[in-house]
Write a protein that holds these residues in place. Sequence first.
Motif, PDB file in Angstrom:
ATOM      1  N   LYS A  63     -44.694   9.266  38.358  1.00 23.55           N
ATOM      2  CA  LYS A  63     -43.433   8.770  37.911  1.00 23.55           C
ATOM      3  C   LYS A  63     -43.407   9.353  36.090  1.00 23.55           C
ATOM      4  O   LYS A  63     -44.122   8.342  35.109  1.00 23.55           O
ATOM      5  N   LEU A  64     -43.119  10.546  35.555  1.00 26.08           N
ATOM      6  CA  LEU A  64     -43.659  10.798  34.137  1.00 26.08           C
ATOM      7  C   LEU A  64     -42.461  10.609  33.247  1.00 26.08           C
ATOM      8  O   LEU A  64     -41.550  11.273  33.783  1.00 26.08           O
ATOM      9  N   PRO A  65     -42.523   9.796  31.871  1.00 23.65           N
ATOM     10  CA  PRO A  65     -41.412  10.220  31.558  1.00 23.65           C
ATOM     11  C   PRO A  65     -41.392  12.270  31.113  1.00 23.65           C
ATOM     12  O   PRO A  65     -42.011  13.169  31.177  1.00 23.65           O
ATOM     13  N   PRO A  66     -40.189  12.051  30.692  1.00 26.36           N
ATOM     14  CA  PRO A  66     -39.766  13.161  29.722  1.00 26.36           C
ATOM     15  C   PRO A  66     -40.626  14.365  28.997  1.00 26.36           C
ATOM     16  O   PRO A  66     -40.649  15.425  28.268  1.00 26.36           O
ATOM     17  N   ALA A  67     -41.657  12.755  27.856  1.00 26.57           N
ATOM     18  CA  ALA A  67     -42.361  13.719  27.509  1.00 26.57           C
ATOM     19  C   ALA A  67     -43.568  14.094  27.724  1.00 26.57           C
ATOM     20  O   ALA A  67     -44.077  15.127  27.323  1.00 26.57           O
ATOM     21  N   ARG A  68     -43.441  14.141  28.941  1.00 29.90           N
ATOM     22  CA  ARG A  68     -44.925  14.791  29.756  1.00 29.90           C
ATOM     23  C   ARG A  68     -44.454  15.463  30.492  1.00 29.90           C
ATOM     24  O   ARG A  68     -45.113  16.602  31.149  1.00 29.90           O
ATOM     25  N   LEU A  69     -42.858  16.104  30.629  1.00 30.27           N
ATOM     26  CA  LEU A  69     -42.749  17.387  31.570  1.00 30.27           C
ATOM     27  C   LEU A  69     -42.605  18.466  31.008  1.00 30.27           C
ATOM     28  O   LEU A  69     -42.395  18.181  29.054  1.00 30.27           O
ATOM     29  N   GLY A  70     -42.871  19.692  31.063  1.00 31.48           N
ATOM     30  CA  GLY A  70     -42.093  21.352  30.460  1.00 31.48           C
ATOM     31  C   GLY A  70     -40.863  21.126  30.268  1.00 31.48           C
ATOM     32  O   GLY A  70     -40.072  20.359  31.257  1.00 31.48           O
ATOM     33  N   ALA A  71     -40.293  22.399  30.307  1.00 28.93           N
ATOM     34  CA  ALA A  71     -38.880  22.535  30.161  1.00 28.93           C
ATOM     35  C   ALA A  71     -38.491  23.194  31.788  1.00 28.93           C
ATOM     36  O   ALA A  71     -37.567  23.334  31.558  1.00 28.93           O
ATOM     37  N   ASP A  72     -39.082  23.747  32.269  1.00 28.08           N
ATOM     38  CA  ASP A  72     -39.197  23.819  33.499  1.00 28.08           C
ATOM     39  C   ASP A  72     -39.213  22.336  34.657  1.00 28.08           C
ATOM     40  O   ASP A  72     -38.542  22.763  36.262  1.00 28.08           O
ATOM     41  N   GLY A  73     -39.021  21.084  34.126  1.00 27.69           N
ATOM     42  CA  GLY A  73     -38.760  20.093  34.758  1.00 27.69           C
ATOM     43  C   GLY A  73     -39.974  19.556  35.208  1.00 27.69           C
ATOM     44  O   GLY A  73     -40.810  18.193  35.820  1.00 27.69           O
ATOM     45  N   LEU A  74     -41.448  20.473  35.462  1.00 29.49           N
ATOM     46  CA  LEU A  74     -42.847  19.673  36.252  1.00 29.49           C
ATOM     47  C   LEU A  74     -43.794  19.335  34.475  1.00 29.49           C
ATOM     48  O   LEU A  74     -43.402  19.752  33.823  1.00 29.49           O
ATOM     49  N   ALA A  75     -44.458  18.836  35.559  1.00 27.73           N
ATOM     50  CA  ALA A  75     -45.257  17.961  34.769  1.00 27.73           C
ATOM     51  C   ALA A  75     -46.498  18.680  34.011  1.00 27.73           C
ATOM     52  O   ALA A  75     -46.503  19.774  34.732  1.00 27.73           O
ATOM     53  N   ARG A  76     -46.615  18.765  32.653  1.00 22.75           N
ATOM     54  CA  ARG A  76     -47.354  19.595  31.426  1.00 22.75           C
ATOM     55  C   ARG A  76     -49.186  19.456  32.383  1.00 22.75           C
ATOM     56  O   ARG A  76     -49.698  20.647  32.468  1.00 22.75           O
ATOM     57  N   ASP A  77     -49.422  18.605  32.684  1.00 19.63           N
ATOM     58  CA  ASP A  77     -50.682  17.932  33.051  1.00 19.63           C
ATOM     59  C   ASP A  77     -50.311  16.737  33.590  1.00 19.63           C
ATOM     60  O   ASP A  77     -50.527  15.553  33.175  1.00 19.63           O
ATOM     61  N   GLU A  78     -50.375  16.916  35.245  1.00 15.22           N
ATOM     62  CA  GLU A  78     -50.220  15.599  35.707  1.00 15.22           C
ATOM     63  C   GLU A  78     -51.007  14.928  36.431  1.00 15.22           C
ATOM     64  O   GLU A  78     -51.793  13.719  37.017  1.00 15.22           O
ATOM     65  N   GLY A  79     -52.850  15.289  36.101  1.00 17.87           N
ATOM     66  CA  GLY A  79     -53.470  14.276  35.692  1.00 17.87           C
ATOM     67  C   GLY A  79     -54.723  14.539  36.678  1.00 17.87           C
ATOM     68  O   GLY A  79     -55.892  14.717  36.537  1.00 17.87           O
ATOM     69  N   LEU A  80     -54.259  15.645  37.911  1.00 16.75           N
ATOM     70  CA  LEU A  80     -55.340  15.866  38.242  1.00 16.75           C
ATOM     71  C   LEU A  80     -55.536  17.592  38.781  1.00 16.75           C
ATOM     72  O   LEU A  80     -56.574  18.008  37.456  1.00 16.75           O
ATOM     73  N   LEU A  81     -54.282  18.448  38.194  1.00 18.16           N
ATOM     74  CA  LEU A  81     -54.805  19.946  38.280  1.00 18.16           C
ATOM     75  C   LEU A  81     -54.110  20.686  36.930  1.00 18.16           C
ATOM     76  O   LEU A  81     -53.432  19.508  35.937  1.00 18.16           O
ATOM     77  N   PRO A  82     -55.528  20.174  36.086  1.00 18.39           N
ATOM     78  CA  PRO A  82     -55.224  20.954  34.645  1.00 18.39           C
ATOM     79  C   PRO A  82     -53.984  22.324  34.628  1.00 18.39           C
ATOM     80  O   PRO A  82     -54.038  23.447  35.326  1.00 18.39           O
TER      81      PRO A  82
END
Length: 270
Positions: A63-82
Amino acid sequence: MQKAMTGVPENLQSAVGRLVSAEDVITSAPVAGLMAAFGVDDPDPRPNDPLPPLWHGLFCTAKLPPARLGADGLARDEGLLPAAVDYPNKLFGGARFEFRHPLRIGDRIRKESEVMSFDLKEGRSGAFIVGLIQHRISNDDGIAVVEENDIIFRPVAPASSGGEIPGEPPPLPAADIVRAIAPDPVLMFRHSAVTFNSHRIHYDRDYVTAKGYPGLLVQGTLIARLMLDMLAAEAPDFAVGSFSFRSGKPVYDNGDFAIGLTVDGDGAKF
C-alpha cells in the motif's frame, strides 16, 4: 548510440537473497469484490470458507502513497526489487504456484518474498534480464502457497516502436470446454482495484493511447484467475495442486478472447 550491456547491474546482483515480509488477515470484503467482478450475484463469503487458488494475491499487497509511484503507476522501488537504470521497463513474465494446503477466510497470514536470482539473456530485440522472485505464504498450519515469479527487465524501446498491434490470434488448441471472455473496462478496473494494482496500462486509456498501444492491457493474473474460476465451475471436485502460466502475446481489451479447458487423468490443461 546505445551502449552495450555487459552484465547484470551490481545493484541487482547485491539484491539476491533480499527478504521482505508482510502480514495480513484474509477478510471477506476483497473476496466478495472479486466474486462480484466474476459474475456472482450478491456474494456472501463466510469465515472459514476456503480461498480459491490464486486469490491469495488479494492480500499482503503493498500500500504505497502516490509519492512512491512512478509515472506509470508502478512503485519506483517497492523495497524488494531495486530499479535498474539501463533496464527501466519492468514486466511480468510468468509464474508458478504450488498449493500445499488451503487458506481460509479469517486466517492470519504471513508472506515472505525473496529475491532468488538474476540472469542476463539475449532476445530478438536485444539484451534483457530475468529476475526470479519466490513468495511463501503461510498460515497457522505452515506454508500454504509457494509462488515463483519471473520479472523481466528491459531497456527503453525505440521511440518509434509504439505498442504491438496484434494480428490474428493463433487457433485455440482442441479443448473440451471453451469460454469467451469480454475484457470490459469494469472487469479490469475492479480486478486492479481489489488487488491494489495501480499500473496505468490496465485502466487509463489516455495513457495507453499516448504510448501507442491498441487498447488497455488485460492483466495476466486476471486471465489466470478466470481460468481457475472456469475450472472450479466445470469441475468443482478437481483439486488444484499446482498451476503455472507464462506471459506471451499481449491481450488487449479491443476484442473478446477465449480460454479453453481440458481435464484428463494427468490434470487440467488450459
